[in-house]
Design an enzyme around this catalytic site. Sequence first.
Site, PDB file in Angstrom:
ATOM      1  N   HIS A   1       0.862  -1.281   0.029  1.00 51.60           N
ATOM      2  CA  HIS A   1       0.034   0.006  -0.123  1.00 51.60           C
ATOM      3  C   HIS A   1       0.713   1.341   0.184  1.00 51.60           C
ATOM      4  O   HIS A   1       1.876   1.251   0.810  1.00 51.60           O
ATOM      5  CB  HIS A   1      -0.871   0.123   1.105  1.00 51.60           C
ATOM      6  CG  HIS A   1      -1.961   1.305   1.400  1.00 51.60           C
ATOM      7  ND1 HIS A   1      -2.876   1.310   0.627  1.00 51.60           N
ATOM      8  CD2 HIS A   1      -1.302   2.490   1.799  1.00 51.60           C
ATOM      9  CE1 HIS A   1      -3.545   2.405   0.791  1.00 51.60           C
ATOM     10  NE2 HIS A   1      -3.021   3.195   1.549  1.00 51.60           N
TER      11      HIS A   1
ATOM     12  N   ASP B   1     -15.442   1.937   6.371  1.00 50.90           N
ATOM     13  CA  ASP B   1     -14.234   2.905   5.879  1.00 50.90           C
ATOM     14  C   ASP B   1     -14.558   3.932   4.491  1.00 50.90           C
ATOM     15  O   ASP B   1     -14.359   4.729   4.345  1.00 50.90           O
ATOM     16  CB  ASP B   1     -13.221   2.166   5.388  1.00 50.90           C
ATOM     17  CG  ASP B   1     -11.943   2.892   4.710  1.00 50.90           C
ATOM     18  OD1 ASP B   1     -11.370   3.880   5.207  1.00 50.90           O
ATOM     19  OD2 ASP B   1     -11.968   2.618   3.315  1.00 50.90           O
TER      20      ASP B   1
ATOM     21  N   ARG C   1     -14.764  12.350   5.125  1.00 49.58           N
ATOM     22  CA  ARG C   1     -13.651  12.999   5.400  1.00 49.58           C
ATOM     23  C   ARG C   1     -13.228  13.965   4.160  1.00 49.58           C
ATOM     24  O   ARG C   1     -12.930  15.000   4.376  1.00 49.58           O
ATOM     25  CB  ARG C   1     -12.510  12.088   5.666  1.00 49.58           C
ATOM     26  CG  ARG C   1     -12.643  11.493   7.226  1.00 49.58           C
ATOM     27  CD  ARG C   1     -11.855  10.311   7.418  1.00 49.58           C
ATOM     28  NE  ARG C   1     -10.306  10.719   7.219  1.00 49.58           N
ATOM     29  CZ  ARG C   1      -9.480   9.757   6.787  1.00 49.58           C
ATOM     30  NH1 ARG C   1      -9.768   8.670   6.430  1.00 49.58           N
ATOM     31  NH2 ARG C   1      -8.168  10.222   6.619  1.00 49.58           N
TER      32      ARG C   1
ATOM     33  N   SER D   1      -8.015   3.552   8.109  1.00 43.58           N
ATOM     34  CA  SER D   1      -8.586   3.628   6.881  1.00 43.58           C
ATOM     35  C   SER D   1      -7.903   2.396   5.874  1.00 43.58           C
ATOM     36  O   SER D   1      -8.359   1.512   5.340  1.00 43.58           O
ATOM     37  CB  SER D   1      -8.571   4.925   6.344  1.00 43.58           C
ATOM     38  OG  SER D   1      -8.913   4.800   4.831  1.00 43.58           O
TER      39      SER D   1
ATOM     40  N   LYS E   1      -9.018  -1.795   5.473  1.00 48.03           N
ATOM     41  CA  LYS E   1      -9.206  -2.449   3.974  1.00 48.03           C
ATOM     42  C   LYS E   1      -8.087  -3.382   3.726  1.00 48.03           C
ATOM     43  O   LYS E   1      -8.550  -4.507   3.275  1.00 48.03           O
ATOM     44  CB  LYS E   1      -8.834  -1.304   2.985  1.00 48.03           C
ATOM     45  CG  LYS E   1     -10.202  -0.604   2.536  1.00 48.03           C
ATOM     46  CD  LYS E   1      -9.982   0.755   1.677  1.00 48.03           C
ATOM     47  CE  LYS E   1      -8.979   1.528   2.124  1.00 48.03           C
ATOM     48  NZ  LYS E   1      -8.759   2.913   1.589  1.00 48.03           N
TER      49      LYS E   1
END
Lengths: 433, 433
Positions: A82, A161, A168, A183, A187
């Site tokens: 990520h 999320d 947000r 967040s 995931k």
Amino acid sequence: MNPVEIIRKKRNGSKLDRQEIEFFINGYLRGSVSDYQMSAFLMAVYFQKMDFEETAVLTDVMVHSGVVVDLSSIEGVKVDKHSTGGVGDKVSLILAPMVAACGVPVPMISGRGLGHTGGTLDKLESIPGFKTNLSIDDYKKNISQINLVMIGQTDEIAPADRKLYALRDVTGTVESIPLIAASIMSKKIAEGIDALVLDVKTGRGAFMQSESDAIELAKNLIQIGKIFGKKTIALLTDMNQPLGYAVGNWCEVVECIECLQGKNVPDLMEVTYALGGGMLMLAGTAQTVEEGISMCREVIKSGKAFEKFNDLVKMQEGDISYIKNPEKYPKSKFTKEIKSTSSGYIGHIDALEIGFISVMLGAGRMKVEDKIDPKAGIVLAKKIGDFVENGEILAKIFTDRGEIMDTAVNRLEKAYQIASEPPVFQPLIHGMI
Amino acid sequence: MNPVEIIRKKRNGSKLDRQEIEFFINGYLRGSVSDYQMSAFLMAVYFQKMDFEETAVLTDVMVHSGVVVDLSSIEGVKVDKHSTGGVGDKVSLILAPMVAACGVPVPMISGRGLGHTGGTLDKLESIPGFKTNLSIDDYKKNISQINLVMIGQTDEIAPADRKLYALRDVTGTVESIPLIAASIMSKKIAEGIDALVLDVKTGRGAFMQSESDAIELAKNLIQIGKIFGKKTIALLTDMNQPLGYAVGNWCEVVECIECLQGKNVPDLMEVTYALGGGMLMLAGTAQTVEEGISMCREVIKSGKAFEKFNDLVKMQEGDISYIKNPEKYPKSKFTKEIKSTSSGYIGHIDALEIGFISVMLGAGRMKVEDKIDPKAGIVLAKKIGDFVENGEILAKIFTDRGEIMDTAVNRLEKAYQIASEPPVFQPLIHGMI
């Protein structure tokens, strides 16, 4: 317990317990906590933060707001990567097939671009026909068949999320380390992985502009990973100038195809190899990151990584003819070359500004509902440290929006800084945590 | 300009200019700024505050979100009073007719009780038939006829404040000095007054528990008053124990009737006279506050203040027979006397707790839509400094809710603190600004 009490408690700097966080997040999903209460709460979290324990509970509640995919039937250590997001960050498109080609299953759930940063999904979808909205069943099937799948967040994966992120984005509460950490990790945990490599970006074009914030975020992410039994490491990498040369969707895919075919784009491949080495080490396929890097270089050289990328495109219904012959892709109505008005060394390229210009060209979105033009973008010709002659091309702009071309040219010229002396060398990879 | 940019700007601690505040507030009224964006903004203001200039602009935008009533056709200096709210604060019901009886027009727009504090409107409406929702035309007509009118906020007066206040109440963003200041002053400026006396309460039962916050709020209010050309002074008064003996709606009206008929409830009348003196001074009817106080004492003694109160009730369709004979009012189903279990001096009565108990009994509301029982409440028999014998009555509870009586008794007993020594004297009026 009532929503206002919980907002006030966080506002006043107190620590929330599991019951309170569950009440608030689950209440939001069920509708007993309203959007306006959630946004006030998020702003209170922005200011008062959450400690590590609260962040872990928040992550857990978000994970269990939906399905946790069970990939235990698939052999091997499932590893994902990520990135916290940057400009020209196309790493996933090279990295995922490269690591999968080394025999490690890579189940990857990616996001879309928002604000100045691009998103892997938008890049993949610039390939005609490419489908990113697979079902959980197809997601599992593809991993077991080709070791690789790249999809978007489904309704089943961490719906809390999804809902929170959208809120947000429109309430100025994105830049909060506990919220970002929960967040990302919710995931990743829900997608069924065993291990995770993080690319935490820092610098002008990153969400975490300061290095200390980036380090804090990385530490949070790693700690949460540990709690949930996922082996997690983080690379801290530079995002002061765009990564590679292309910024835009289809032009980034083209750059990736070239790299998968063996072209060396130095900064892009340095980060990609380092992350790949980390993934192979976590998977147990390599003993060390260095060994992992060697294995990655091997599958690029042998063409196996590119072959895997082609398998991915076919598997997800992309039109492979565009991969074989990128030149046949539709062209932007307007193009413009930006030329240097002096000779010297490129001292600085403002990644944030490049990101915003590319959005203006049509390559990104400022609001979730904005449409993307996959052809639009910027291809840089020079990067930091390069020498440029007066009149030489610095970058090329592609867009269908003729009316903004002058503004784009003007801003892009200013995003480059040319000096008489070469700039001090800045390492691309700041460290591994 | 877009809402997220403005939220982020305030969140990051920057000062907003008039254009930005107008864009955000007017956008909220028109619907282009959503509830959830406004609540995130309000929480950002809670943390980053607004300076005096921003607060004045916010007030101005809120004033001009609706009608500014023109009372220039009515002779005399129109003076109003505003209290920041407390427990047992029934001052307006005595003060307004008293000052009007001295020949000064008093146009008063009041609020409802919320949380632990009561509201003037609820008290007035406990008088059977009494109407507080007059039109602006009737509001003007009544002032010109009897120098006095007491109504609730109409749809025309500062609608932005109305909408914002409801949102702040459910999002934990009430306790912000600039937001409180703009809310108070926008209503007062829009109602058409020339001068204003503020009763800024401090202590356990006040919204501003700390004296320094109360002083800051008072200074803000006065500065804004000046900007808008309204003569404004503030009294800082104690709200550690309830004001007077009655806490509840009808029982407070009864206490006011008694005071208007000449009974001296020391703390209640001390505050009422001081505020009345200030109002007469601002109106120019008295040279000094002291002279104003003397004039007020005179109209109480002569019965003219009570007569004016009767005029008010008749004018706003209240049933005057209940004023003449309060005993005929319906009674609560359950009553209970709280007796002291030791002898000594009352050292402390927790006003905040008394406020919450009275809400529980039915005298107040925790949510805007809660219904009020006008009969419910608490009548204290002893106040701070009084000596009490073991077994003597401390207070009496009135409610229709039998099921909560035990809890109420238990909490009320704990709200009293009895000591062997008399407490150190605390002045009721801390100062005038």
